[in-house]
Design a protein around this motif. Structure first.
Motif, short mmCIF file in Angstrom:
data_model
loop_
_atom_site.label_atom_id
_atom_site.label_comp_id
_atom_site.label_asym_id
_atom_site.label_seq_id
_atom_site.Cartn_x
_atom_site.Cartn_y
_atom_site.Cartn_z
N VAL A 200 63.48 -2.53 29.82
CA VAL A 200 64.03 -3.58 28.97
C VAL A 200 63.15 -4.81 29.13
CG1 VAL A 200 65.95 -5.14 28.52
CG2 VAL A 200 66.40 -2.75 29.07
N ASP B 169 62.95 -8.68 28.28
CA ASP B 169 63.81 -9.80 27.89
C ASP B 169 62.98 -11.01 27.49
OD1 ASP B 169 65.76 -11.78 27.67
OD2 ASP B 169 65.86 -12.11 29.83
N SER C 164 71.48 -5.87 30.73
CA SER C 164 70.39 -4.92 30.57
C SER C 164 70.57 -3.63 31.37
CB SER C 164 69.06 -5.58 30.93
OG SER C 164 68.67 -6.49 29.92
#
Length: 324
Positions: free
Chosen positions: A215, A217, A227
């Motif tokens: 993930v 961000d 997440s």
């Protein structure tokens, strides 16, 4: 030379267009005539005073440069006057890019890809280096893995989608409805309209409950807390956003997840890697708006607004002939 000078920390009106002395290159440095720069979230964070201990006022800020070498200092061997170059000034270490000229150490300056305009090149140096650091160096994204890029239509996000595709990963991204087709054109495989659907639900549906390997961000807020719910076992979370509020990451324990916090520092090596992708047609920066040097306050105000409507980057034409 003309420069946009930050006189005090605060809003966009804290800038003042001034005449300042043109810098002189010393040993190992080059003087660059700046043709273009761009606006990043880091720029308005610096302007409003998020890093007061690192910025001595008055200051010339800005973190992207595309231009032409005007003069070289003693000992410079890889660059010559007339070379088109691109780079990110050393962050929190001297004047930035909101000026007609800039002096930089030879070691951080790369030769601009010939296929990019100055506006395009200036829109990529910081965000491109950040995406490279996050995905390739920290997350070690590999062929066949999957990644969720939060904010795929933004400055870093639109580069990250292309970079992830170039590594052979399956790319998920979150955007609003107006940017769905833009994200698809960048190569995203699964596009999630975050205003209509929860991204965790969408990821789990599309992966059969497994989750994604990485993930990325670029948004902040509660992304670090949520997440892990979208991660596969042994997944990695990489964030480039300040942690402005406490985050509960207990869910990460059950996933054996690792976290990486990136505040990138540029170097020529990253620029050379990005240049190779550009030459192969795997990376193309997107300039969503162009402003002049005098209109940097307006550009700051626009990027800082919640729904600014800009895809990719806001570029600044220091050379007025580049404005379109």
């Amino acid at each position: 030379m003309k420069a946009m000078v930050l006189k005090s920390f605060g809003g966009p009106d804290s800038f003042e267009l001034c005449d300042v002395p043109r810098p002189v290159p010393h040993a190992g440095q080059v003087l660059v005539r700046v043709h273009a720069t761009s606006i990043n979230p880091l720029d308005y964070q610096v302007r409003r005073g998020d890093y007061p201990a690192s910025v001595q006022l008055p200051a010339i800020t800005g973190h992207d440069i595309s231009g032409v070498v005007e003069e070289i200092g003693p000992g410079v061997t890889t660059l010559s006057p007339g070379d088109e170059v691109w780079y990110t000034p050393q962050i929190f270490d001297g004047p930035g890019s909101y000026a007609e000229y800039h002096v930089a150490a030879e070691r951080i300056v790369g030769k601009k890809p010939a296929s990019l305009s100055h506006l395009e090149a200036a829109s990529l140096t910081l965000v491109g280096g950040t995406a490279w650091e996050a995905l390739i160096v920290r997350a070690a994204l590999r062929v066949g893995e999957s990644i969720l890029v939060h904010g795929g239509a933004g400055g870093v996000g639109h580069v990250a989608i292309q970079l992830a595709r170039a590594t052979g990963a399956r790319v998920f991204t979150t955007v609003r409805e107006a940017n769905v087709e833009f994200a698809r054109s960048l190569g995203a495989d699964v596009i999630i309209d975050y205003e209509k659907e929860d991204y965790v639900d969408a990821v789990m549906r599309e992966t059969g409950g497994r989750g994604v390997d990485v993930v990325f961000d670029t948004i902040g807020g509660n992304t670090l807390s949520r997440s892990p719910d979208a991660l596969a076992q042994l997944g990695r979370v990489v964030t480039i956003v300040d942690i402005a509020q406490p985050q509960n990451v207990i869910q990460a324990w059950g996933k054996n997840a690792s976290y990486h916090f990136v505040f990138t520092r540029q170097n020529r090596g990253k620029l050379d890697e990005l240049s190779a992708l550009i030459e192969r047609g795997q990376l193309q920066p997107h300039v969503g708006a162009v402003y002049s040097l005098a209109d940097i306050p307006l550009a700051h105000a626009r990027l800082e607004s919640p729904n600014h409507g800009v895809r990719g980057k806001i570029a600044i034409a220091i050379d007025p002939r580049l404005i379109y």
